[in-house]
Write an enzyme that holds these catalytic residues in place. Structure first.
Site, PDB file in Angstrom:
ATOM      1  N   GLU A 195     -31.169 -49.597 -31.420  1.00  0.00           N
ATOM      2  CA  GLU A 195     -32.383 -50.366 -31.739  1.00  0.00           C
ATOM      3  C   GLU A 195     -33.421 -50.252 -30.618  1.00  0.00           C
ATOM      4  O   GLU A 195     -33.868 -51.242 -30.039  1.00  0.00           O
ATOM      5  CB  GLU A 195     -32.033 -51.817 -32.042  1.00  0.00           C
ATOM      6  CG  GLU A 195     -31.212 -51.971 -33.311  1.00  0.00           C
ATOM      7  CD  GLU A 195     -31.027 -53.411 -33.754  1.00  0.00           C
ATOM      8  OE1 GLU A 195     -30.885 -53.647 -34.965  1.00  0.00           O
ATOM      9  OE2 GLU A 195     -31.012 -54.301 -32.880  1.00  0.00           O
ATOM     10  N   GLU A 230     -27.245 -50.270 -39.718  1.00  0.00           N
ATOM     11  CA  GLU A 230     -26.734 -51.642 -39.667  1.00  0.00           C
ATOM     12  C   GLU A 230     -27.287 -52.419 -40.853  1.00  0.00           C
ATOM     13  O   GLU A 230     -28.495 -52.394 -41.103  1.00  0.00           O
ATOM     14  CB  GLU A 230     -27.158 -52.361 -38.379  1.00  0.00           C
ATOM     15  CG  GLU A 230     -26.557 -51.830 -37.102  1.00  0.00           C
ATOM     16  CD  GLU A 230     -26.995 -52.637 -35.893  1.00  0.00           C
ATOM     17  OE1 GLU A 230     -27.443 -53.794 -36.075  1.00  0.00           O
ATOM     18  OE2 GLU A 230     -26.906 -52.110 -34.768  1.00  0.00           O
TER      19      GLU A 230
END
Length: 662
Positions: free
Chosen positions: A194, A296
Site C-alpha cells: 500500500e 486485499e
C-alpha cells in the site's frame, strides 16, 4: 499464462508429486482438490473467470495464532492443517507478508503475526506442500506499512537513498534465495505494501522508484538463478480516487519501474463502487500494459467482537455496509470483487482475501488473551511495538481487530463463505432462507408527528428482497410526545416475520431540527438549488462524492482537493420563509492545509453574518454555527467561502437553516 493449474481431480485417493524451484529443495506435494459437497451458500457464476485466476487468501497471522493455541478444522469438523483446508475450499494461492525485523532489542515480537523471514518460510513450505502458490509481500519495514505510515526498518534509518537502495536490494535478494532454496512455490513478489506515495521512509517518487527497482532487480536475478518465473507487483490503496491511481501509474512509467502487476486493495466499506474499481483497473491495464488484481479485500460476517479487543469494523463504524453482515453477505462480497476484476479482461488475474484465519486466541477474558498476544505476537500489535511505532501501536496495542471478518468462526471451524472460492466458476445454490433485515431510518423534524413503518425490507440468502410485516416494541418511549423532547436518536426494537421465520431488527428514529435548506447533504443528484463557484477554476477537484466514511451523515458530501491553491464558494438562497430569527450551521472536515481561510456566512435584510472555521484532519468534524439571523422579507442566503493552500482537501455536508422556536 503466468500460472499453472494447481488442482488435479482425484478419483478415490490423493497421491504425491514433487515440485520446487530449480536450485532448491524439493517439497513433497499432496495434491488436493476442491471438495464436492452440497453448497451452503448462494454463489452466482462469474462469467469469463480464467482457470488460472488467482483465488488467494493472506494467512500471515496463522502461525502466531497456532502458537497461541488456536486450532483450525476442516469442513467435517476434523482438526487439519489450515493450508489443506484452504486448498479443499478452492483457494489456489496464499499471500505472506515479510517484515525485516519485527522484534525489540530483547527479541519480543511486535505482534501482527511476527512476520519475519523465518515465519514466511514455515508458512510457505506448508502452503507448497498442499499445492498452493505463494505471493510474498515485502513491506520493507519492521512493522505495518500502509498509506498512513511507511517507516524504514530500524537498520535502515538514517541511511541516504543510495545506501538504503543497496540495503533493500540485498535484503530482497537474500530473502528470496532463502525462500526459494526451501522449494517454496513463489509466483509473485510485492515491492512494498500500500505504497500510496511513500515507501520505507521515502516520499519523493524518484526515490520510491529507485527502491522499487532495486527490489525488482533482486527478484529477477533470484528467479533466473532458480529457473522459475516470478511476477513483480506494486501495491496501492484507495481506488475510489482514480485520479491518484493514474498519477501513481504515471510516476511508475516516468521512472521506469520494473513491475508486472498493478495491485489494489479493495475494501467495500471504504473504497467506492465495484464499477469504479473495474474502470480504473481496466484503464491501468489498457494504458500502461500491466496485469491488475485485488491484493486485499474482506467483509464482515458478524458485528460481534470475539476477543474483547475491538474490531476495525463494527456496528458503530461509519462505513458502507453494502452487503448484509452475514456469512452469505461475506461470500457475495468476495464473489462480486472477483467478478469486478474478471471484468477487466485478460489483464485481471486475481483476488486475495485478507486474513481469513485471524480469529480470537484461547481465553475467557481480555487479560487471559493478552498474555498470549504479548508472548506470541498473535494480536495486531504488542506493547513491545511501542519502541518502534510509539504513536500508534505503542498506544493501541491489543488483539485481533479482524475476527469478525475472518472466514473461520471463533472456534476455528471454516464458515460456509470460505467455500466461495470453489464455486466461482460454476456457481452454487442452497435452500432459500431469510438472511438479514435492512434497518429502517425514520427522520422526523422537531414537533412533527412520528410514524414508524409497517413493513421492513427482508433480504434472503439468494440476494432477493421482499417487504415483510414488522412489529415494533414502543413500550419504552412515547411516540406521541417524543418529537417534542429535542434533537436525539432512538433505536426501537422490532420483530420481522416471513413465512414463519422471525428475525429481530431495529428502527433508527432521528429527531432533527427543522431545516429549510434544499438537498442539505447533497444526497440528491439535482444540485440546481446550489450555486457552486470554482474561483478561476483553481480547485482541481470539486464534486459530490458518494462515500460514507467522508460524509457527516448519509452517504454523500461535497468533496474538494487541489494540486493548486483551493478557492471556491458554495451558497444557496432560501425564499418564502416566515419572518423571524434563524440559525445556520454546516459540517466540514479535511486536512493538509498549511494556510487556510474558511468562513461560513449568511445574508439577510442586507446584513452579512460571518463565522470562521477550519479543517484539521479526516473525520475531525467542525460544525460552525451562526445564530440570530433575522429576516423580515423571508429571504436568507447561506454559504461558505473556502481558501486554502495547495494539497488541501476536505468535505462539506449537512447544511442547516433552522428557525429559532419561541
Amino acid at each position: 499464462m503466468y500460472l499453472a493449474k494447481r488442482f488435479v481431480l482425484l478419483a478415490a485417493f490423493s497421491f504425491l508429486l514433487f515440485t520446487g524451484t530449480g536450485c532448491g529443495k524439493k517439497i513433497e506435494v499432496e495434491e488436493t482438490a476442491p471438495l464436492e459437497r452440497p453448497a451452503q451458500i448462494f454463489v452466482e457464476k462469474v462469467d469469463g473467470i480464467d482457470d488460472d485466476f488467482i483465488l488467494g487468501v493472506d494467512v500471515s497471522s496463522a502461525l502466531a495464532e497456532e502458537k497461541s493455541g488456536v486450532v483450525y478444522y476442516n469442513e467435517d469438523g476434523t482438526r487439519q492443517d489450515i493450508m489443506k483446508t484452504l486448498a479443499e475450499s478452492g483457494v489456489t494461492t496464499v499471500r505472506i507478508r515479510v517484515w525485516n525485523d519485527p522484534f525489540d532489542a530483547d527479541g519480543n515480537s511486535y505482534g501482527g503475526g511476527g512476520n519475519d523471514l523465518e515465519t514466511a518460510k514455515e508458512l510457505g513450505i506448508r502452503a507448497t506442500k498442499y499445492g498452493l502458490n505463494v505471493i510474498i509481500d515485502f513491506h520493507y519495514s519492521d512493522f505495518w506499512a500502509d498509506p498512513s505510515k511507511q517507516m524504514a526498518p530500524k537498520a535502515w534509518q538514517g541511511m541516504d537513498i543510495n545506501d538504503k537502495t543497496d540495503a533493500l536490494y540485498k535484503f530482497t535478494k537474500d530473502s528470496m534465495n532463502e525462500l526459494l532454496n526451501e522449494g517454496i512455490n513463489i509466483i509473485m513478489v510485492q515491492l512494498g505494501n500500500e505504497t500510496n506515495g511513500k515507501l520505507s521512509g521515502e516520499r519523493q517518487w524518484n526515490f520510491i522508484a529507485k527502491l522499487m527497482n532495486a527490489g525488482a532487480k533482486a527478484v529477477r536475478e533470484t528467479a533466473k538463478k532458480h529457473k522459475t518465473s516470478i511476477m513483480t507487483a506494486v501495491h496501492f490503496a484507495n481506488p475510489e480516487n482514480p485520479e491518484q491511481y493514474i498519477k501513481y501509474a504515471d510516476y511508475l512509467k516516468q521512472y521506469s519501474v520494473d513491475y508486472d502487476v498493478f495491485m489494489s486493495s479493495y475494501y467495500p466499506y471504504w473504497h467506492g463502487t465495484l464499477e469504479n474499481l473495474t474502470s480504473i483497473l481496466t484503464k491501468i491495464s489498457t494504458d500502461y500494459g500491466k496485469k491488475v488484481m485485488v491484493g486485499e479485500t474482506s467483509y464482515a460476517y458478524t458485528y460481534e467482537d470475539g476477543d474483547n479487543s475491538g474490531n476495525s469494523v463494527s456496528a458503530e463504524s461509519v462505513c458502507d455496509f453494502r452487503y448484509p453482515v452475514t456469512v452469505q453477505g461475506q461470500a457475495t462480497s468476495v464473489r462480486d470483487t472477483a467478478a469486478a476484476v474478471t471484468a477487466c479482461g485478460e489483464a485481471g488475474i486475481g483476488v486475495v482475501y485478507w486474513e481469513p484465519a485471524w480469529i480470537p486466541v484461547p481465553g475467557s477474558s481480555y487479560e487471559e488473551r493478552s498474555v498470549l498476544w504479548e508472548k506470541y505476537g498473535s494480536g495486531w500489535a504488542s506493547s513491545y511495538a511501542g519502541s518502534y511505532d510509539p504513536n500508534d501501536a505503542g498506544k493501541y496495542y491489543g488483539g485481533s481487530s479482524w475476527d469478525n471478518q475472518a472466514m473461520f468462526d471463533v472456534t476455528g471451524h471454516p464458515l460456509a463463505s470460505l467455500s466461495v472460492f470453489r464455486y466461482l466458476k460454476e456457481g452454487a445454490s442452497t435452500d432459500l432462507r431469510l438472511d438479514a433485515i435492512n434497518k429502517p431510518v425514520v427522520t422526523v423534524r422537531l414537533k412533527d408527528p412520528v410514524t414508524l413503518p409497517e413493513t421492513v425490507q427482508a433480504i434472503f440468502n439468494d440476494g432477493s428482497t421482499m417487504e415483510v410485516p414488522v412489529t415494533w416494541d414502543t413500550s419504552a418511549i412515547d411516540l406521541s410526545n417524543i418529537s417534542f423532547q429535542g434533537v436525539a436518536t432512538y433505536l426501537i426494537p422490532g420483530t420481522a416475520e416471513s413465512n414463519g421465520s422471525a428475525m429481530q431488527t431495529v428502527c433508527q428514529l432521528d429527531i432533527v431540527e427543522k431545516n429549510y435548506i434544499e438537498n442539505p447533504g447533497f444526497e440528491l443528484s439535482d444540485l440546481s438549488m446550489w450555486n457552486i463557484t470554482n474561483v478561476d477554476n483553481k480547485t482541481t477537484e470539486l464534486f459530490v462524492t458518494e462515500k460514507v466514511s467522508d460524509a457527516a451523515s448519509g452517504t454523500c458530501s461535497l468533496h474538494f482537493y487541489s494540486t493548486n491553491s483551493v478557492e471556491f464558494i458554495v451558497k444557496q438562497t432560501v425564499s418564502d420563509l416566515t419572518a423571524g430569527t434563524y440559525n445556520y450551521s454546516m459540517t466540514i472536515h479535511g486536512g493538509d492545509a498549511s494556510t487556510q481561510e474558511i468562513v461560513i456566512y449568511a445574508i439577510a435584510d442586507g446584513k452579512t453574518y460571518e463565522m470562521p472555521t477550519s479543517i484539521s484532519s479526516w473525520r475531525e468534524f467542525k460544525t460552525p454555527k451562526i445564530e440570530g439571523i433575522t429576516t423580515t422579507d423571508g429571504t436568507i442566503t447561506i454559504g461558505i467561502r473556502v481558501r486554502c493552500s495547495s494539497g488541501a482537501w476536505g468535505n462539506l455536508d449537512d447544511f442547516l437553516l433552522a428557525p429559532v422556536e419561541e
